[in-house]
Design an enzyme around this catalytic site. Structure first.
Site, PDB file in Angstrom:
ATOM      1  N   HIS A  45       2.608   4.392  13.326  1.00  0.00           N
ATOM      2  CA  HIS A  45       1.248   4.568  13.869  1.00  0.00           C
ATOM      3  C   HIS A  45       0.929   3.473  14.881  1.00  0.00           C
ATOM      4  O   HIS A  45       0.275   3.698  15.885  1.00  0.00           O
ATOM      5  CB  HIS A  45       0.204   4.491  12.749  1.00  0.00           C
ATOM      6  CG  HIS A  45       0.339   5.560  11.715  1.00  0.00           C
ATOM      7  ND1 HIS A  45       0.736   5.302  10.434  1.00  0.00           N
ATOM      8  CD2 HIS A  45       0.116   6.892  11.782  1.00  0.00           C
ATOM      9  CE1 HIS A  45       0.754   6.419   9.730  1.00  0.00           C
ATOM     10  NE2 HIS A  45       0.384   7.406  10.527  1.00  0.00           N
ATOM     11  N   ALA A 103      -3.179   5.036   6.043  1.00  0.00           N
ATOM     12  CA  ALA A 103      -1.945   4.439   5.481  1.00  0.00           C
ATOM     13  C   ALA A 103      -1.033   4.045   6.647  1.00  0.00           C
ATOM     14  O   ALA A 103       0.157   4.369   6.673  1.00  0.00           O
ATOM     15  CB  ALA A 103      -1.255   5.395   4.514  1.00  0.00           C
ATOM     16  N   GLN A 118       4.780  19.860  14.273  1.00  0.00           N
ATOM     17  CA  GLN A 118       3.351  19.611  14.504  1.00  0.00           C
ATOM     18  C   GLN A 118       3.104  19.318  15.986  1.00  0.00           C
ATOM     19  O   GLN A 118       2.213  19.891  16.614  1.00  0.00           O
ATOM     20  CB  GLN A 118       2.914  18.429  13.643  1.00  0.00           C
ATOM     21  CG  GLN A 118       1.571  17.848  14.026  1.00  0.00           C
ATOM     22  CD  GLN A 118       1.090  16.777  13.058  1.00  0.00           C
ATOM     23  OE1 GLN A 118       0.742  17.072  11.933  1.00  0.00           O
ATOM     24  NE2 GLN A 118       1.043  15.537  13.490  1.00  0.00           N
TER      25      GLN A 118
HETATM   26  O1  PAF Z   1       0.126  13.711  11.536  1.00  0.00           O
HETATM   27  C1  PAF Z   1      -0.911  13.522  10.868  1.00  0.00           C
HETATM   28  O2  PAF Z   1      -1.160  12.450  10.371  1.00  0.00           O
HETATM   29  C2  PAF Z   1      -1.879  14.680  10.655  1.00  0.00           C
HETATM   30  O3  PAF Z   1      -1.210  15.879  10.520  1.00  0.00           O
HETATM   31  C3  PAF Z   1      -2.972  14.777  11.735  1.00  0.00           C
HETATM   32  C4  PAF Z   1      -2.373  15.074  13.096  1.00  0.00           C
HETATM   33  C5  PAF Z   1      -3.744  13.477  11.789  1.00  0.00           C
HETATM   34  C6  PAF Z   1      -3.943  15.904  11.396  1.00  0.00           C
HETATM   35  O4  PAF Z   1      -4.564  15.702  10.167  1.00  0.00           O
END
Ligand code: PAF
Length: 274
Positions: A36, A31, A152
């Site tokens: 990204h 997505a 994260q």
């Molecule tokens: O940030 C994300 O999209 C997810 O947490 C990752 C790092 C791809 C792990 O599934």
């Protein structure tokens, strides 16, 4: 435009990368949006080979979360990858990535279970587990993560340190829409009215940044954000150190404001590194 290679099979993915150096890796759940894209573009600038992975990782979703309805937009993801000049997309399946009764990675006891980790217990175990697997398959020199998912990112940096991983973790700035809302795959769940309400999140962070610059106290800044978000369903507003440690007062250049807010049924997180 160059066609990107797509691999579902782990051995074929590894074979493609065998002997390569300067591999930049962008793990995602697909997505893809401009956030990204900025990760991919940065990876493209800094590496000879760029690998994107797309995998909606079931182990990081809790019961009742949006795993099954998480947006899956493979065709447009491939288009974006081709536009940026990605060399390979890794598209594993849960069946080839996971084993039954396998050993696990556990997030650190304290920092892995505060804020996001406290509300989504087990979420970071799932994230770290899959990221470690992906690192071991791709063997990247550099891996790119957005600052939007601050906890994260910090926990992945800690995993690199604690497990002596030979990869450089590259943090990339948050990308925002013209109304200030941080880009997220989940923004597409917002109705028009909810989107309007969501603007108060970046607005409150902006005011908070100014207050921090003017030396206001942590408590005052937290209260101000709370006030501005009073019409939304706030889960937490926290100001902590960049290693996720508690602080009484803001340490300029070493603190983060983290917040999670529900707008309608959509849970949004945002932050500011101050
Ligand atoms: O940030 C994300 O999209 C997810 O947490 C990752 C790092 C791809 C792990 O599934």
């Amino acid at each position: 435009m160059r066609r990107v290679e797509i691999f579902e099979n782990i051995d074929k993915m590894k074979k493609f990368l065998n002997g390569e150096s300067s591999i930049g890796f962008v793990p995602t759940m697909g997505a893809l949006h401009r956030g990204h894209r900025s990760l991919l573009e940065r990876a493209r600038e800094e590496n000879r080979i760029v690998v994107l992975s797309i995998f909606v990782n079931p182990t990081q979703f809790l019961e009742g979360e949006d795993f099954s309805k998480y947006p899956r937009t493979l065709e447009s993801d491939i288009e974006i990858a081709e536009e940026v000049g990605v060399d390979a997309i890794f598209l594993p399946t849960a069946e080839n990535l996971y084993f039954s009764d396998e050993l696990g990675v556990i997030a650190p006891k304290v920092r892995g279970f505060i804020l996001e980790g406290e509300r989504r217990v087990g979420h970071f175990n799932g994230v770290l587990q899959v990221v470690l697997k992906l690192f071991n398959i791709i063997n990247p020199d550099r891996a790119y993560f957005g600052k939007k998912d601050a906890q994260q990112l910090i926990l992945i940096q800690q995993m690199k340190r604690d497990l002596f991983l030979d990869v450089q973790i590259v943090p990339v700035e948050i990308v925002r829409d013209s109304d200030g809302v941080a880009l997220s795959s989940r923004n597409r769940y917002l109705s028009e009215g909810e989107r309007e309400s969501a603007r108060t999140i970046p607005e409150s962070l902006k005011i908070a940044e100014e207050m921090a610059e003017n030396g206001e106290s942590l408590a005052k800044i937290r209260d101000e954000i709370g006030d501005r978000l009073k019409n939304l369903d706030v889960e937490y507003i926290e100001i902590i150190r960049r290693d996720l440690g508690k602080i009484e007062e803001i340490e300029r250049g070493n603190s983060i404001i983290l917040l999670a807010v529900k707008v309608g049924n959509t849970r949004l997180i945002d932050n500011s590194w101050i």
